[in-house]
Design an enzyme around this catalytic site. Structure first.
Site, short mmCIF file in Angstrom:
data_model
loop_
_atom_site.label_atom_id
_atom_site.label_comp_id
_atom_site.label_asym_id
_atom_site.label_seq_id
_atom_site.Cartn_x
_atom_site.Cartn_y
_atom_site.Cartn_z
N GLU A 46 0.83 -1.21 0.00
CA GLU A 46 0.00 0.00 0.00
C GLU A 46 0.86 1.26 0.00
OE1 GLU A 46 -3.30 0.58 -0.24
OE2 GLU A 46 -3.35 -1.54 -0.76
N CYS A 205 -12.72 3.80 -14.27
CA CYS A 205 -13.15 5.18 -14.04
C CYS A 205 -11.91 6.07 -13.89
CB CYS A 205 -14.04 5.25 -12.79
SG CYS A 205 -14.93 6.80 -12.68
N CYS A 212 -17.14 4.34 -19.33
CA CYS A 212 -18.50 4.04 -18.84
C CYS A 212 -19.11 2.85 -19.58
CB CYS A 212 -19.39 5.27 -18.97
SG CYS A 212 -18.74 6.71 -18.08
N CYS A 215 -18.26 -0.24 -17.73
CA CYS A 215 -18.25 -0.12 -16.27
C CYS A 215 -19.44 -0.85 -15.66
CB CYS A 215 -18.27 1.35 -15.88
SG CYS A 215 -18.27 1.58 -14.09
N CYS A 221 -24.97 4.84 -12.14
CA CYS A 221 -24.03 5.95 -11.93
C CYS A 221 -24.65 7.28 -12.34
CB CYS A 221 -22.74 5.69 -12.72
SG CYS A 221 -21.57 7.05 -12.60
FE1 SF4 Z 1 -17.01 6.12 -13.65
FE2 SF4 Z 1 -19.65 6.10 -13.50
FE3 SF4 Z 1 -18.49 5.97 -15.85
FE4 SF4 Z 1 -18.35 3.92 -14.18
S1 SF4 Z 1 -20.18 4.71 -15.15
S2 SF4 Z 1 -16.68 4.77 -15.40
S3 SF4 Z 1 -18.26 4.96 -12.21
S4 SF4 Z 1 -18.40 7.67 -14.45
#
Ligand code: SF4
Length: 367
Positions: A46, A205, A212, A215, A221
């Protein structure tokens, strides 16, 4: 529902299960510290991963563990040896704190890391997010990390309008991060959740190009729904980087095996505690006090740029090769270091590169 200054935030209930499922299916795997519940290994990884990419950390992590297989071995080491092994990773206060922290674990906790985030946070150099990472990975504690990557993910997920350059919205976001944690997680769930937060911020992200389309949070989101996820996190105050120029007097003694004239940097400030050629604010300053007969032999190399967290350094190397030992007082304070022993000294990355270049004889052949 949680209140944020000027904003009501409904928490998406599916976030934790979606994240855990995604991490297990598609998150990063195979990193040498993953799967370990040894707080020493997790802590080391970390700290190294703060401000540094995984690909860079891998070699350092392996070398550290080989030399210091446990916290007692690290605590017993000389500070110079720790700095030398850290050399090139940057942000050297991490290495100093690492050493201090190991000593505190041995002296104050009989060699065993505390098992809660609150206990871990009392140790030198362990902030809230690192403490949460160790506590969740190693002890299954239900606590959320909130580092820079996670702040970005969560502010986008929630379309969080609070200004993160202010303390109150920072605290609110931390509370929201806690509220998003999985309900009654097993230790394995907490590992996948924490790793998932890290992976989503690092690989999907990302700062300038959130992916997105792939994602797992796309359906819930709010930042994505606004069409401008990059607008988050909101920060009105941005860090201004200062620009500074340094002249480095690189003196090489070539009356036998090569040696370099190096100073130990002061205990605080840039490159604290590392070995470095004497530093000056101007070329005149670097030459002042040197014997006149040396001036014709000084070679000014092209300047190189080096970025630090708050500063942009422009380094101007001035190289001087001597063929016999100078008289006392002819050089600024410092000491000779054998070129063959450089690896045992903590050196800033750009200095290491410059010294390596100076070992190439063609540089002096051109003079
Ligand atoms: Fe980021 Fe939301 Fe796009 Fe996912 S959907 S990459 S969390 S902005």
């Amino acid at each position: 529902m949680s209140g944020v200054v000027g904003q009501r935030v409904d928490l998406p209930r599916d976030f934790a299960p979606l994240l855990i499922d995604w991490q297990r299916r598609a998150g990063r795997s195979g990193m040498p510290w993953q799967g370990s519940r040894d707080p020493y290994r997790v802590w080391l990884s970390e700290v190294m991963l703060q401000q540094t990419q995984v690909s860079t950390v891998l070699g350092y992590y392996a070398r550290f563990l080989e030399r210091f297989p446990n916290v007692s071995a690290l605590a017993a080491a000389e500070a110079d040896e720790v700095m030398a092994l850290w050399s090139g990773l940057g942000y050297y206060s991490r290495a100093r704190n690492l050493h201090r922290c190991a000593q505190a674990v041995v002296e104050q906790h009989a060699g065993a890391f505390p098992s809660t985030a609150a206990g871990l946070e009392t140790l030198p150099g362990i902030g809230a997010s690192t403490a949460a990472a160790i506590a969740s990975f190693c002890f299954g504690e239900r606590v959320s990390i909130v580092d820079g990557n996670v702040r970005r993910v969560l502010t986008r997920l929630l379309a969080f309008e609070g200004d993160l350059s202010q303390t109150k919205p920072q605290r609110t976001l931390w509370e929201l991060a806690q509220a998003l944690l999985p309900n009654h997680p097993s230790a394995d769930d907490m590992t996948a959740y924490t790793q998932g937060l890290m992976d989503l911020g690092a690989t999907v992200c990302t700062r300038s190009r959130p992916a997105c389309g792939v994602c797992p949070m796309q359906g819930i989101c709010r930042g994505h729904q606004t069409g401008e996820p990059q607008r988050f996190p909101v920060k009105t105050r941005t860090l201004k980087r200062r620009h500074e120029s340094w002249w480095l007097l690189l003196v090489k003694l070539a009356d036998g095996p090569a040696r370099f004239w190096l100073q130990r940097r002061p205990a605080s400030g840039i490159w604290a505690g590392l070995y470095c050629p004497p530093v000056f604010e101007s070329e005149e300053g670097a030459c002042r006090g040197l014997p006149k007969a040396w001036m014709d032999r000084l070679i000014a190399l092209d300047a190189v740029s080096h970025s630090l967290s708050h500063r942009e350094l422009r380094l101007h190397p001035l190289v001087l090769e001597l063929t016999s030992e100078p008289l006392p007082g002819e050089l600024p304070p410092g000491q000779w270091v054998d070129a063959g022993l450089l690896s045992q000294h903590g050196l800033p990355a750009p200095v290491k590169l410059l010294l390596q270049a100076l070992l190439a004889p063609e540089l002096f052949a051109q003079a």
